[in-house]
Design a protein around this motif. Structure first.
Motif, PDB file in Angstrom:
ATOM      1  N   ILE A 132       1.012  -1.251   0.045  1.00 35.04           N
ATOM      2  CA  ILE A 132      -0.044  -0.110  -0.079  1.00 35.04           C
ATOM      3  C   ILE A 132       0.868   1.151   0.055  1.00 35.04           C
ATOM      4  CG2 ILE A 132      -1.619   1.131   1.215  1.00 35.04           C
ATOM      5  CD1 ILE A 132      -2.771  -1.382   0.154  1.00 35.04           C
ATOM      6  N   SER A 133       0.741   2.273  -0.899  1.00 37.48           N
ATOM      7  CA  SER A 133       1.216   3.263  -0.993  1.00 37.48           C
ATOM      8  C   SER A 133       0.627   4.691  -0.293  1.00 37.48           C
ATOM      9  CB  SER A 133       1.434   3.884  -2.493  1.00 37.48           C
ATOM     10  OG  SER A 133       0.306   3.842  -3.119  1.00 37.48           O
ATOM     11  N   SER A 134      -0.389   4.387  -0.021  1.00 41.60           N
ATOM     12  CA  SER A 134      -1.417   5.601   0.602  1.00 41.60           C
ATOM     13  C   SER A 134      -0.782   5.803   2.119  1.00 41.60           C
ATOM     14  CB  SER A 134      -2.803   5.086   0.494  1.00 41.60           C
ATOM     15  OG  SER A 134      -3.357   4.951  -0.929  1.00 41.60           O
ATOM     16  N   PRO A 135      -1.059   6.805   2.561  1.00 39.75           N
ATOM     17  CA  PRO A 135      -0.780   6.927   4.110  1.00 39.75           C
ATOM     18  C   PRO A 135      -1.483   6.202   4.995  1.00 39.75           C
ATOM     19  CG  PRO A 135      -1.384   9.140   2.967  1.00 39.75           C
ATOM     20  CD  PRO A 135      -1.604   8.073   1.842  1.00 39.75           C
ATOM     21  N   ILE A 136      -0.757   5.674   5.938  1.00 37.60           N
ATOM     22  CA  ILE A 136      -1.587   4.870   6.606  1.00 37.60           C
ATOM     23  C   ILE A 136      -1.381   5.259   8.348  1.00 37.60           C
ATOM     24  CG2 ILE A 136      -1.591   2.428   7.727  1.00 37.60           C
ATOM     25  CD1 ILE A 136      -0.110   1.524   5.258  1.00 37.60           C
ATOM     26  N   ILE A 137      -2.400   5.557   8.691  1.00 36.34           N
ATOM     27  CA  ILE A 137      -2.543   6.250  10.389  1.00 36.34           C
ATOM     28  C   ILE A 137      -2.747   4.836  11.192  1.00 36.34           C
ATOM     29  CG2 ILE A 137      -3.582   7.663  11.868  1.00 36.34           C
ATOM     30  CD1 ILE A 137      -2.360   9.130   9.516  1.00 36.34           C
ATOM     31  N   LEU A 138      -1.778   4.681  12.119  1.00 36.03           N
ATOM     32  CA  LEU A 138      -1.907   3.655  13.225  1.00 36.03           C
ATOM     33  C   LEU A 138      -2.632   4.223  14.202  1.00 36.03           C
ATOM     34  CD1 LEU A 138      -1.095   0.968  14.416  1.00 36.03           C
ATOM     35  CD2 LEU A 138       1.061   2.032  15.293  1.00 36.03           C
ATOM     36  N   VAL A 139      -3.880   3.772  14.703  1.00 34.46           N
ATOM     37  CA  VAL A 139      -4.770   4.088  15.780  1.00 34.46           C
ATOM     38  C   VAL A 139      -4.676   2.926  16.714  1.00 34.46           C
ATOM     39  CG1 VAL A 139      -7.082   4.816  16.080  1.00 34.46           C
ATOM     40  CG2 VAL A 139      -6.101   5.326  13.796  1.00 34.46           C
ATOM     41  N   MET A 140      -4.107   3.589  17.851  1.00 29.76           N
ATOM     42  CA  MET A 140      -4.041   2.409  18.969  1.00 29.76           C
ATOM     43  C   MET A 140      -5.533   2.847  19.800  1.00 29.76           C
ATOM     44  SD  MET A 140      -1.428   0.712  18.565  1.00 29.76           S
ATOM     45  CE  MET A 140      -1.210  -0.126  20.005  1.00 29.76           C
ATOM     46  N   ASN A 141      -6.353   2.110  19.748  1.00 25.88           N
ATOM     47  CA  ASN A 141      -7.706   2.242  20.413  1.00 25.88           C
ATOM     48  C   ASN A 141      -7.869   1.377  21.843  1.00 25.88           C
ATOM     49  OD1 ASN A 141     -10.222   2.981  20.624  1.00 25.88           O
ATOM     50  ND2 ASN A 141     -11.224   1.198  19.470  1.00 25.88           N
ATOM     51  N   LYS A 142      -8.767   2.087  22.487  1.00 27.60           N
ATOM     52  CA  LYS A 142      -9.062   1.698  23.804  1.00 27.60           C
ATOM     53  C   LYS A 142      -8.228   1.831  24.787  1.00 27.60           C
ATOM     54  CE  LYS A 142     -11.784  -2.454  21.689  1.00 27.60           C
ATOM     55  NZ  LYS A 142     -12.206  -3.778  21.695  1.00 27.60           N
ATOM     56  N   ILE A 143      -7.562   2.958  24.720  1.00 26.62           N
ATOM     57  CA  ILE A 143      -6.507   3.546  25.786  1.00 26.62           C
ATOM     58  C   ILE A 143      -7.282   3.764  27.104  1.00 26.62           C
ATOM     59  CG2 ILE A 143      -4.890   4.286  24.147  1.00 26.62           C
ATOM     60  CD1 ILE A 143      -5.925   7.309  24.902  1.00 26.62           C
ATOM     61  N   ASP A 144      -8.529   3.554  27.303  1.00 22.70           N
ATOM     62  CA  ASP A 144      -9.102   3.876  28.461  1.00 22.70           C
ATOM     63  C   ASP A 144      -9.215   2.675  29.241  1.00 22.70           C
ATOM     64  OD1 ASP A 144     -10.764   3.137  26.215  1.00 22.70           O
ATOM     65  OD2 ASP A 144     -12.549   2.833  27.472  1.00 22.70           O
TER      66      ASP A 144
END
Length: 293
Positions: free
Chosen positions: A111-123
């Motif tokens: 994949i060449s598109s920007p990839i945002i890493l989203v670390m969820n459930k930090i609560d």
């Protein structure tokens, strides 16, 4: 300048993708559940900013398929990765890194598109643990940016959204401002019913359920909409469980679904649900096509 684009939301089952999209849109448009593989279809959800429009592609959780339905779900994810303006990889920060995470990342290798890493459930976890998991993931691929969020509570979601808007190219408004999902009314109603079923059933039953809305019609001279639907199961024993003793479970599911559908349509609803056995429906190609998979 008006910017617009498409953002694919990918991740393992139960990572919180649908919860995140619902929070961004400010209302519930995709169903959520603690059951894995809740999302089965690729759904386009539309967010309108002051000078932007983001179309989020909510995809089924990435998993190794065990039947034809699973294969179709995985193909839906793979299609969503092509020609996207950005991708969000949503990771459950509260559980240890596993083979499933690596399986998802394998899908991103070309994949060449920007990839945002989203670390969820930090609560649900301390920040140090979340960052340790993120560092391990970064050894497998190089994200454009990393965010630590709670999709349930909204922590840091606005910052993530602002960054996504900045990543979008100049473009047209693809959907009218008042449209928030690309699927027809019947599909959204069927998903509401399925969400209630997922909530009240356990073990293998949630994965053996399908809902088809047969008709949605206005009753003449009355502020009332008639909705008729069928709940499909794979075995007779599952049919009995879904109906419940003296029909009590089906009544409870119907009542809760009707309330959500009334909020969706802004009208009184008469909901008529039937339960039918359809053996091994997840492997029947023609039936899957009829259901829209």
């Amino acid at each position: 300048m008006f910017s617009s684009g498409f953002v694919s939301v990918i991740g393992r089952p139960n990572s919180g993708k649908s919860t995140l999209i619902n929070y961004i849109l400010g209302q519930k448009v995709v169903i959520t559940s603690d059951k894995a593989q809740t999302t089965r279809n690729q759904i386009q959800c539309i967010y309108n900013g002051s000078n932007s429009q983001l179309v989020f592609i909510d995809t089924p959780g990435v998993h190794k398929p065990k039947h034809r339905l699973g294969e179709k779900m995985l193909k839906s994810v793979e299609r969503s990765l092509n020609e996207m303006d950005a991708l969000m990889l949503v990771i459950d920060a509260s559980v240890a890194l596993g083979k499933g995470d690596k399986f998802v990342i394998e899908k991103l290798s070309n994949i060449s598109s920007p990839i945002i890493l989203v670390m969820n459930k930090i609560d649900l976890v301390d920040m140090e643990t979340a960052k340790e998991k993120a560092d391990k993931l970064k050894q497998l691929f190089k994200p454009t940016k990393t965010y630590y969020i709670s999709a349930l509570k909204g922590d840091n979601v606005q910052d993530l959204l602002k960054d996504l808007e900045n990543l979008m190219p100049e473009g047209p408004q693809y959907y009218p401002e008042d449209q928030i999902v690309d699927h027809p009314e019947r599909f959204v109603i069927s998903e509401i019913v399925r969400e209630k079923l997922l909530h009240y059933t356990q073990e293998e039953i949630p994965h053996s359920l399908a809902v088809e809305i047969l008709s949605v019609s206005n009753r003449e001279n009355k502020d009332l909409i008639d909705v008729e639907g069928v709940i499909y199961v794979e075995r007779e024993s599952q049919k009995k469980i879904v109906i419940g003793k003296k029909g009590n479970l089906l009544k409870k599911i119907g009542k809760e679904a009707r309330q959500d559908i009334e909020r969706l349509l802004g009208s009184h609803i008469y909901l008529d649900l039937w339960v039918k056995e359809k053996k091994d429906w997840r492997n029947k190609e023609r039936f899957l096509k009829d259901l829209g998979y």
